[in-house]
Design an enzyme around this catalytic site. Sequence first.
Site, PDB file in Angstrom:
ATOM      1  N   ALA A   1      37.452  43.373  46.775  1.00  0.00           N
ATOM      2  CA  ALA A   1      38.813  43.807  46.439  1.00  0.00           C
ATOM      3  C   ALA A   1      39.699  42.697  45.893  1.00  0.00           C
ATOM      4  O   ALA A   1      40.877  42.928  45.646  1.00  0.00           O
ATOM      5  CB  ALA A   1      39.501  44.473  47.625  1.00  0.00           C
ATOM      6  N   ALA A   2      39.153  41.498  45.672  1.00  0.00           N
ATOM      7  CA  ALA A   2      39.979  40.424  45.123  1.00  0.00           C
ATOM      8  C   ALA A   2      40.508  40.796  43.740  1.00  0.00           C
ATOM      9  O   ALA A   2      41.673  40.538  43.407  1.00  0.00           O
ATOM     10  CB  ALA A   2      39.187  39.125  45.054  1.00  0.00           C
ATOM     11  N   GLY A   3      39.658  41.414  42.928  1.00  0.00           N
ATOM     12  CA  GLY A   3      40.105  41.855  41.619  1.00  0.00           C
ATOM     13  C   GLY A   3      41.174  42.917  41.711  1.00  0.00           C
ATOM     14  O   GLY A   3      42.141  42.919  40.929  1.00  0.00           O
ATOM     15  N   ASP A   4      41.046  43.823  42.673  1.00  0.00           N
ATOM     16  CA  ASP A   4      42.051  44.865  42.857  1.00  0.00           C
ATOM     17  C   ASP A   4      43.377  44.269  43.330  1.00  0.00           C
ATOM     18  O   ASP A   4      44.459  44.717  42.930  1.00  0.00           O
ATOM     19  CB  ASP A   4      41.558  45.891  43.867  1.00  0.00           C
ATOM     20  CG  ASP A   4      40.307  46.605  43.386  1.00  0.00           C
ATOM     21  OD1 ASP A   4      40.147  46.763  42.164  1.00  0.00           O
ATOM     22  OD2 ASP A   4      39.484  46.997  44.242  1.00  0.00           O
TER      23      ASP A   4
END
Length: 311
Positions: A256-259
């Site tokens: 979820a880092a990209g999110d």
Amino acid sequence: MKIVVVGSTNLDLVATTPALPRPGETVLGHRFSTVPGGKGANQAIAAARAGADALFLGAVGDDPFADQLRANLAEAGVDLSLLRIVPGPSGVALIAVDDDGENSIVVAPGANAHFTELTEEDRSAIASAGVLLLQLEIPLATVIEAATVARAAGVQVLLNAAPAQSLPAELLAVTDMLIVNTLEAEILLGYADSSSRRSPSASARGMLAYGLLEEMRRLVPKVVLTAGADGAYYTDQKGGWLHVPTPRVEAVDTTAAGDAFVGALAVALSMGKQIGPALSWACAAGAICVTRAGAGGSLATFAEIDGLAAH
């Protein structure tokens, strides 16, 4: 300003393991947990926690997972007034995370695959937004329809082209900002063997990023390339170029880092930040995310992002 997210919601089934399995290999893991996720839901929660009025358009099933998914979004303050329920299972993501924080993910779309058209209420909500956030975990026709409605209403369209795939011209034509990581960019541009383009050196990674940006800015007005610990790169069709580093942190889980980055970037832009400070703010959100396990629960608040971005 209202941010509308049109996308997926999944229940993440997460196993931690010393090393990710290779094809055909079985490995023993450490722990197992169930965590609400999905790129659309994660970005909606990221935007809400970062201070936005976030509305989520998506679908859940009529199974026991649906209650957990709805509760997770509602707890973060995401507006679920237009969330639909369809017969069958909710979306599920099978996630393996190794001791270095890297992950591999398989998504079974479930209800997300049945989110095949927008209602009049959906279209009205999109048209009244300040920013529309899109990803590619729901049917592509729905993504194109949402972006087309937003463009007609003058709403800024941010497309996170993940999972990676080539995109039709009709979607690119109604996208204001494309956000991809290096692998997604290579697949979008049609490179069959992206692994051959990778390099361990920082200078080579920077050259690769700028090369990819040069090609992608022919497709859309603005492009953001995320590069993990190397930060984010930006270009636009007016000739602007920018690289913003990521704060140095100890990674626990990159899920979820990209999110986190995308949701925070949408909020920063909606607040009127210029692209440089907006990217720094988004990089701080991504950095905070990787220091925590899981997806939705790892997304940062406005105060947390602001504090790290100020350092």
